[in-house]
Scaffold this motif. Sequence first.
Motif, short mmCIF file in Angstrom:
data_model
loop_
_atom_site.label_atom_id
_atom_site.label_comp_id
_atom_site.label_asym_id
_atom_site.label_seq_id
_atom_site.Cartn_x
_atom_site.Cartn_y
_atom_site.Cartn_z
N ASP A 220 0.84 -1.20 0.00
CA ASP A 220 0.00 0.00 0.00
C ASP A 220 0.88 1.25 0.00
O ASP A 220 0.70 2.15 0.79
CB ASP A 220 -0.91 -0.01 1.23
N TRP B 200 3.43 5.30 -8.33
CA TRP B 200 2.88 5.97 -9.49
C TRP B 200 1.51 5.41 -9.85
O TRP B 200 0.58 6.15 -10.20
CB TRP B 200 3.84 5.86 -10.67
N GLU B 201 1.35 4.12 -9.75
CA GLU B 201 0.08 3.49 -10.11
C GLU B 201 -1.07 4.04 -9.28
O GLU B 201 -2.14 4.34 -9.80
CB GLU B 201 0.19 1.97 -9.92
N LYS B 202 -0.82 4.22 -7.99
CA LYS B 202 -1.86 4.72 -7.10
C LYS B 202 -2.16 6.19 -7.38
O LYS B 202 -3.32 6.61 -7.41
CB LYS B 202 -1.43 4.54 -5.65
N GLU C 13 -1.64 7.80 -10.23
CA GLU C 13 -2.28 7.88 -11.55
C GLU C 13 -3.75 7.51 -11.44
O GLU C 13 -4.62 8.12 -12.09
CB GLU C 13 -1.56 6.97 -12.53
N LYS C 14 -4.07 6.50 -10.65
CA LYS C 14 -5.45 6.07 -10.48
C LYS C 14 -6.30 7.17 -9.84
O LYS C 14 -7.45 7.39 -10.22
CB LYS C 14 -5.49 4.80 -9.63
N LYS C 15 -5.72 7.85 -8.83
CA LYS C 15 -6.43 8.95 -8.18
C LYS C 15 -6.54 10.16 -9.08
O LYS C 15 -7.44 11.00 -8.94
CB LYS C 15 -5.70 9.36 -6.89
N GLY C 16 -5.55 10.31 -9.98
CA GLY C 16 -5.51 11.48 -10.84
C GLY C 16 -5.04 12.71 -10.10
O GLY C 16 -5.26 13.85 -10.54
#
Length: 282
Positions: free
Chosen positions: A37, A42-44, A46-49
Amino acid sequence: MRTKNIVVSVLLLSLILLLAACGKGEEKASNTEPAKDKQNSWEKIEKKGKIVVGTEGLYYPVTYFDEKTKELTGFDVEVVREVAKRLNLEVEFKTMEFDGILPSLRSGKIDLAANDFTITKERKEKFDFSIPYKYSYGSAIVREDDHSIKKPEDLKGKKVGGSLTSNYSKYAESQGAEVVAYTGSDAVLPDIINGRVDAMLNDYLVLIQTLKQYNKPGLKLVEEFKFEPNVGAFVMQKNSPELKAKIDQALQELIDDGTVKKLSEKFYGADVSHEVEIEGLK
């Protein structure tokens, strides 16, 4: 009686082994949990924007609130905004005391630290840095009638105001000065004038702009006082390769197309985007 004691001993031994096994399991979980967690992955983001950025908001012209618009701005703030645009992200700024920014980064409360952080060996052991976007060096502000501080060695026995965890305060201590804790330069400058402290160390270009903004007599920049070339960058949690790659790419584009140069000239009155030789620098 002896049989009873043996049974009790076996039960106690079993309980100890069970607790030890649980302890190992908890330790293993605590060691692996952050990786599952990771707040700055970056993945997290990018997902949140959205990227959450920690900054002081009290450090002119790096990060401060404009008197007219009441909006947060400054060199680092605007560079972050440009980086976010390149990455198609919104930016949420969280303002806090300087000494709390890196702890907040380490705990995952923020994704990025933007507050004119100098890359140091000590910090690199605990955090990742972006590529540099600012080059300068340290200097000092003193009372206008004080001629006792002309070079770093003159700090011995003096009182220097600043944030306790800043590299400038640590440098002052290495020269034998006593550091007095302050939040924001606006609180330090009056105390230099009234004699509570003798000097404030900071980035040379920051100090020039600080004096212009303060705009009161009784202070001076010690032009011949030069020390430690500093290289500024954004800070991320340790082992953040994907986020670092994205930030670095965006920053390099901003340096190459002149955006960082334009912003630095706006806020510093000079181009800080490239390394330059500084005459007389220790």
